[in-house]
Design an enzyme around this catalytic site. Structure first.
Site, PDB file in Angstrom:
ATOM      1  N   ARG A 202      -4.379 111.235 140.474  1.00 48.63           N
ATOM      2  CA  ARG A 202      -5.709 111.110 141.081  1.00 48.63           C
ATOM      3  C   ARG A 202      -6.125 109.672 141.330  1.00 48.63           C
ATOM      4  O   ARG A 202      -6.998 109.425 142.163  1.00 48.63           O
ATOM      5  CB  ARG A 202      -6.733 111.877 140.258  1.00 48.63           C
ATOM      6  CG  ARG A 202      -6.460 113.379 140.355  1.00 48.63           C
ATOM      7  CD  ARG A 202      -7.525 114.183 139.660  1.00 48.63           C
ATOM      8  NE  ARG A 202      -7.163 115.579 139.666  1.00 48.63           N
ATOM      9  CZ  ARG A 202      -6.674 116.231 138.615  1.00 48.63           C
ATOM     10  NH1 ARG A 202      -6.493 115.608 137.474  1.00 48.63           N
ATOM     11  NH2 ARG A 202      -6.384 117.500 138.707  1.00 48.63           N
TER      12      ARG A 202
ATOM     13  N   GLU B 184      -2.625 114.701 123.746  1.00 47.55           N
ATOM     14  CA  GLU B 184      -3.099 115.676 122.763  1.00 47.55           C
ATOM     15  C   GLU B 184      -2.035 116.738 122.501  1.00 47.55           C
ATOM     16  O   GLU B 184      -1.968 117.315 121.437  1.00 47.55           O
ATOM     17  CB  GLU B 184      -4.362 116.388 123.264  1.00 47.55           C
ATOM     18  CG  GLU B 184      -5.505 115.491 123.698  1.00 47.55           C
ATOM     19  CD  GLU B 184      -5.369 114.984 125.127  1.00 47.55           C
ATOM     20  OE1 GLU B 184      -5.369 115.779 126.071  1.00 47.55           O
ATOM     21  OE2 GLU B 184      -5.245 113.748 125.281  1.00 47.55           O
TER      22      GLU B 184
END
Length: 180
Positions: free
Chosen positions: A67, A104
């Site tokens: 992005r 994560e």
């Protein structure tokens, strides 16, 4: 349209989707920012305003896969400077520099072409989102390894509750929109 009007235009254009991509996650979707040229221009205007206010010299904009590739080239064009890509491992040809980092849910690697930035260049890194700071921290490390200077890390959205900006210190961060 002034700064606050542009910021509000962006804020109302961000859609929220609960439990995406997994339960308990509130996803902030930038699709409407990208599909509306007035809203997209407002985002680039706000990034540009921040940079022109704070830096007299920028040599290159570096966008993070994927992005950062949406905002970075438009912003670089406004400054008449180059844009370089920081990509996921295995996506760039030629000699590259890579760095591993923790997510994560596991590990990942980012890389940059070795000739993308040069020692001493002043670099702004851009992405859409700052969450835990892992990806942006890795991107900063890549720029540092190329002996260039990270001026700022720009993001459209910062999720403050995840404290990603703290992980990026001593690098400067700027987010257009902040959410708790």
């Amino acid at each position: 349209m002034d700064y606050h009007q542009k910021e509000e235009l962006l804020r109302v254009s961000i859609r929220e989707f609960s439990d995406f991509p997994s339960p308990g996650i509130l996803f902030r979707d930038i699709t409407c920012v990208l599909k509306d040229p007035v809203v997209f221009r407002a985002a680039i205007d706000l990034f540009e305003n921040h940079l022109r206010t704070n830096y007299s010299e920028i040599d290159v904009i570096a966008g993070i896969d994927s992005r950062g590739f949406l905002f970075g080239p438009a912003l670089a064009q406004r400054f008449g400077i180059g844009f370089v890509m920081i990509r996921k491992k295995g996506k760039l040809p030629g000699p590259t520099e890579s760095v591993s980092y923790t997510l994560e849910y596991g590990e990942a690697e980012l890389e940059i072409q070795k000739d993308a930035v040069h020692p001493g260049q002043k670099v702004v890194i851009i992405d859409d989102l700052l969450a835990t700071g892992g990806t942006l921290s890795a991107a900063c490390e890549l720029i540092k390894r190329r002996q260039a200077e990270v001026l700022d890390c720009l993001v459209l959205i910062e999720l403050r509750s995840l404290c990603g900006a703290d992980k990026l210190k001593p690098y400067r961060t700027h987010s257009v929109l902040k959410y708790d």
